[in-house]
Design an enzyme around this catalytic site. Structure first.
Site, PDB file in Angstrom:
ATOM      1  N   ASN A 180      41.600 -60.961  38.203  1.00  0.00           N
ATOM      2  CA  ASN A 180      40.417 -61.813  38.077  1.00  0.00           C
ATOM      3  C   ASN A 180      40.109 -61.985  36.587  1.00  0.00           C
ATOM      4  O   ASN A 180      39.701 -61.040  35.930  1.00  0.00           O
ATOM      5  CB  ASN A 180      39.248 -61.125  38.808  1.00  0.00           C
ATOM      6  CG  ASN A 180      37.909 -61.780  38.561  1.00  0.00           C
ATOM      7  OD1 ASN A 180      37.838 -62.915  38.077  1.00  0.00           O
ATOM      8  ND2 ASN A 180      36.838 -61.076  38.883  1.00  0.00           N
ATOM      9  N   HIS A 194      31.874 -61.373  44.579  1.00  0.00           N
ATOM     10  CA  HIS A 194      32.146 -60.466  43.468  1.00  0.00           C
ATOM     11  C   HIS A 194      30.814 -59.880  42.976  1.00  0.00           C
ATOM     12  O   HIS A 194      29.787 -60.563  42.998  1.00  0.00           O
ATOM     13  CB  HIS A 194      32.870 -61.205  42.331  1.00  0.00           C
ATOM     14  CG  HIS A 194      33.304 -60.270  41.252  1.00  0.00           C
ATOM     15  ND1 HIS A 194      32.453 -59.852  40.267  1.00  0.00           N
ATOM     16  CD2 HIS A 194      34.483 -59.645  41.035  1.00  0.00           C
ATOM     17  CE1 HIS A 194      33.104 -58.995  39.476  1.00  0.00           C
ATOM     18  NE2 HIS A 194      34.333 -58.853  39.927  1.00  0.00           N
ATOM     19  N   GLU A 227      29.557 -59.464  40.194  1.00  0.00           N
ATOM     20  CA  GLU A 227      28.849 -60.260  39.170  1.00  0.00           C
ATOM     21  C   GLU A 227      28.126 -61.447  39.805  1.00  0.00           C
ATOM     22  O   GLU A 227      27.059 -61.855  39.334  1.00  0.00           O
ATOM     23  CB  GLU A 227      29.847 -60.704  38.085  1.00  0.00           C
ATOM     24  CG  GLU A 227      30.200 -59.532  37.173  1.00  0.00           C
ATOM     25  CD  GLU A 227      31.625 -59.524  36.661  1.00  0.00           C
ATOM     26  OE1 GLU A 227      32.264 -60.581  36.616  1.00  0.00           O
ATOM     27  OE2 GLU A 227      32.107 -58.425  36.300  1.00  0.00           O
ATOM     28  N   GLU A 283      34.949 -52.646  45.355  1.00  0.00           N
ATOM     29  CA  GLU A 283      34.776 -52.512  43.911  1.00  0.00           C
ATOM     30  C   GLU A 283      33.429 -51.869  43.605  1.00  0.00           C
ATOM     31  O   GLU A 283      32.402 -52.570  43.593  1.00  0.00           O
ATOM     32  CB  GLU A 283      34.824 -53.885  43.238  1.00  0.00           C
ATOM     33  CG  GLU A 283      36.112 -54.639  43.462  1.00  0.00           C
ATOM     34  CD  GLU A 283      36.293 -55.729  42.414  1.00  0.00           C
ATOM     35  OE1 GLU A 283      37.217 -55.628  41.615  1.00  0.00           O
ATOM     36  OE2 GLU A 283      35.485 -56.666  42.391  1.00  0.00           O
ATOM     37  N   GLY A 336      34.461 -52.771  34.657  1.00  0.00           N
ATOM     38  CA  GLY A 336      34.344 -53.018  33.222  1.00  0.00           C
ATOM     39  C   GLY A 336      33.826 -51.833  32.423  1.00  0.00           C
ATOM     40  O   GLY A 336      33.463 -51.965  31.260  1.00  0.00           O
ATOM     41  N   SER A 389      37.974 -51.079  36.739  1.00  0.00           N
ATOM     42  CA  SER A 389      38.661 -50.378  35.644  1.00  0.00           C
ATOM     43  C   SER A 389      40.090 -49.948  35.970  1.00  0.00           C
ATOM     44  O   SER A 389      40.545 -48.894  35.527  1.00  0.00           O
ATOM     45  CB  SER A 389      37.838 -49.171  35.183  1.00  0.00           C
ATOM     46  OG  SER A 389      36.629 -49.600  34.597  1.00  0.00           O
TER      47      SER A 389
HETATM   48  P1  PGA Z   1      37.550 -54.553  35.653  1.00  0.00           P
HETATM   49  O1  PGA Z   1      36.965 -55.630  36.650  1.00  0.00           O
HETATM   50  O2  PGA Z   1      38.983 -54.292  36.050  1.00  0.00           O
HETATM   51  O3  PGA Z   1      37.449 -55.181  34.287  1.00  0.00           O
HETATM   52  O4  PGA Z   1      36.724 -53.316  35.787  1.00  0.00           O
HETATM   53  C1  PGA Z   1      37.314 -55.623  38.015  1.00  0.00           C
HETATM   54  C2  PGA Z   1      36.686 -56.786  38.722  1.00  0.00           C
HETATM   55  O5  PGA Z   1      35.564 -57.172  38.347  1.00  0.00           O
HETATM   56  O6  PGA Z   1      37.263 -57.360  39.658  1.00  0.00           O
END
Ligand code: PGA
Length: 239
Positions: free
Chosen positions: A7, A92, A94, A160, A166, A198
């Site tokens: 992603n 997601h 976010e 997740e 992140g 991560s």
């Molecule tokens: P990340 O993000 O690997 O940067 O932690 C994962 C994601 O948001 O799908």
């Protein structure tokens, strides 16, 4: 079959995408891993040309649930269909936390994607506060309750934990296995469940050995093509 999905979030121009795809095709030829990338909307048209005839699949990071209308700034399933996307990411963290998408909206998005035959990658995960309060299972149940009956063959779920996205922090392998087992218990259909948060070249092989894990959804590390190639190989070797 295992899955390594990348992603890109709000990163990557069309020029970046072209260079990346050429390099990735040079670096890997996975035997048992399905690889998909989720570039921004602006790169989707080019992407569909770059990956044509290759093993690479691709998808969109989000979508509105209406086919058209007065929704400034939004992209509809009809528009995604034009590029023949293989998947769309729905829910997601976010989107849930920054753009305040709720469970009902996300259910409508899954229904809309299905109406247009676009398989979804449906994301769930608890915040740090929820984990510390011991309510991870309840949260995952709540996030899945409206969609557990409609997610079906072809769809994928990604677990997740928000606190791992992140941050460079990941759950233990046992915790990953436990949460993914719980997600699989909640789903009516037998669907692949990916881990995300991560994932990088250092921890991919350990995660690939967790038997409940069907693959990974990679954010930051998917922007570095050499690192993403290492993650694909870690999953290709640990069948
Ligand atoms: P990340 O993000 O690997 O940067 O932690 C994962 C994601 O948001 O799908």
């Amino acid at each position: 079959m295992r899955y390594v999905f990348g992603n890109w979030k709000m990163n990557g121009t069309l020029a970046f995408a072209k260079e990346y795809v050429d390099k990735l095709l040079e670096l890997v030829r996975p035997a048992s891993v399905q690889v998909a990338l989720f570039p921004p909307f602006t790169a989707l048209g080019g992407f569909s040309d770059f990956v044509k005839g290759t093993f690479l699949k691709f998808g969109a990071q989000n979508m509105h649930y209406e086919d058209s209308g007065a929704f400034t700034g939004e992209i509809s399933p009809v528009m995604l269909k034009e590029f023949d996307v293989d998947y769309v990411l729905i829910g997601h963290s976010e989107r849930r936390h920054i753009f305040l998408e709720n469970d009902e909206m996300l259910m409508k998005k899954v229904e809309a994607a299905h109406r247009h035959d676009i398989p979804v990658v449906f994301c769930v995960g608890e915040t740090l506060e929820e984990r510390r309060s011991g309510i991870t299972r309840d949260i995952l149940k709540r996030q899945l309750i409206l969609v557990q009956d409609i997610l079906s063959t072809g769809d994928i779920v990604a677990y997740e934990p928000v606190w791992a996205i992140g941050t460079g922090v990941t759950p233990t392998m046992e915790e990953i296995g436990e949460s993914i087992s719980w997600v699989k218990e909640l789903l009516k259909a037998e669907l692949p469940v990916l881990y995300g948060g991560s994932v990088n070249k250092g921890n991919a092989a350990d995660i690939a050995r967790v038997s409940e894990v069907d693959g990974v959804l990679v954010g930051g590390a998917s922007l570095k093509v050499e690192e993403f190639a290492i993650i694909i190989e870690a999953f290709d070797q640990n069948i």
